[in-house]
Design an enzyme around this catalytic site. Structure first.
Site, PDB file in Angstrom:
ATOM      1  CG  ASP A 112      -2.024  -1.099   1.142  1.00  0.00           C
ATOM      2  OD1 ASP A 112      -2.360  -1.949   0.151  1.00  0.00           O
ATOM      3  OD2 ASP A 112      -2.077  -1.613   2.652  1.00  0.00           O
TER       4      ASP A 112
HETATM    5  N1  URA Z   1      -0.643  -6.240   3.862  1.00  0.00           N
HETATM    6  C1  URA Z   1      -1.708  -5.118   4.060  1.00  0.00           C
HETATM    7  O1  URA Z   1      -2.383  -4.857   4.155  1.00  0.00           O
HETATM    8  N2  URA Z   1      -0.609  -3.265   2.944  1.00  0.00           N
HETATM    9  C2  URA Z   1      -0.055  -4.154   2.273  1.00  0.00           C
HETATM   10  O2  URA Z   1       1.211  -3.061   2.011  1.00  0.00           O
HETATM   11  C3  URA Z   1       1.004  -5.796   2.605  1.00  0.00           C
HETATM   12  C4  URA Z   1      -0.098  -6.428   2.878  1.00  0.00           C
END
Ligand code: URA
Length: 251
Positions: A112
């Site tokens: 993310d």
């Molecule tokens: N899980 C998440 O919620 N976000 C990420 O960026 C990676 C794994």
């Protein structure tokens, strides 16, 4: 050069690892098991050197060749960068952290925008697909800072698996690391790669994630790579990642 000049080249186990057959250690076992031949003769010695492009090395009778020259990188992703190659909204993307060298890179999965940590990039689509394929269950370890103090029972639920809107999560390893003033750091290793999975798992047990950092991807960790920096993977690291996905490069 005289006939008794030292033979150059590289050690057989190093050559096998560079070709993506297995890690150097596992390659040694293949040699000791008598599965590797050089120019038609079985070789069970570990010190023997081979010359790439001259000696014919085989594993179980099939020739072992160096992989096509692909690029494999690990990036220590900072927060604020989106994991896409081209963002229609013009936000900074992870590609902005790479020197322009004309290679068309893919990311191996996504982090993310606000997640930091280990992200793999490559121009080898087959490698990226294998590592992301749910069948191979390559583990990923995250350090999550969450609001509040998750109870032992809540952490047990994360471990066992919880029902998200896209199905039950697979068993996870979950350990409380530190507590601060109003927050807890939790280390979690999962074998899936669903969208926003860690954040959704914590949201399910009613703990919002404040910070999320990926520490490991299969056998690979960030080590001391500074945030925002990139380094090329060693061939043996590529081989170890493929091994974690339980697939050897076809020879
Ligand atoms: N899980 C998440 O919620 N976000 C990420 O960026 C990676 C794994």
């Amino acid at each position: 050069m005289t006939n008794d000049a030292p033979r150059e080249g590289e050690r057989l186990q190093k050559y096998l690892a560079r070709c993506g057959v297995a890690s150097r250690r596992a390659s040694e076992e293949l040699i000791l098991a008598g599965r590797v031949s050089i120019n038609g003769a079985v070789c069970v010695e570990l010190g023997v050197r081979v010359l790439s492009g001259v000696d014919v090395v085989t594993l179980d009778g099939k020739e072992v060749l160096p992989p096509a020259a692909h690029a494999y990188y690990v990036l220590h992703k900072p927060a604020g960068y989106v994991t896409t190659m081209d963002d229609p909204q013009g936000r900074p993307t992870v590609v902005h952290l790479f020197p322009p060298d004309g290679k068309r890179l893919f990311t191996v999965g996504r982090l993310d925008k606000d997640t930091t940590g280990l992200l793999l990039l490559t121009d080898d689509g087959d490698f990226a697909n294998r590592l992301m394929h749910p069948r191979y269950h390559v583990s990923k370890t995250y350090l999550a800072r969450v609001i509040g103090y998750p109870s032992d029972a809540a952490l047990r639920r994360l471990r066992k698996g919880i029902e998200l809107d896209d199905g039950m999560t697979a068993p996870a390893q979950v350990a409380r690391v530190t507590r601060g003033d109003g927050w807890t750091d939790v280390r979690m290793t999962i074998s899936e790669g669903r969208k926003r999975q860690v954040r959704r798992m914590f949201s399910h047990i009613r703990h919002k994630v404040l910070k999320l950092h990926r520490e490991r991807f299969g056998p690979l960790s960030l080590g001391d790579l500074p945030e925002g920096d990139v380094r090329a993977l060693e061939p043996a690291e590529v081989a170890a990642l493929l091994e974690a996905a339980s697939v050897g490069r076809e020879v």
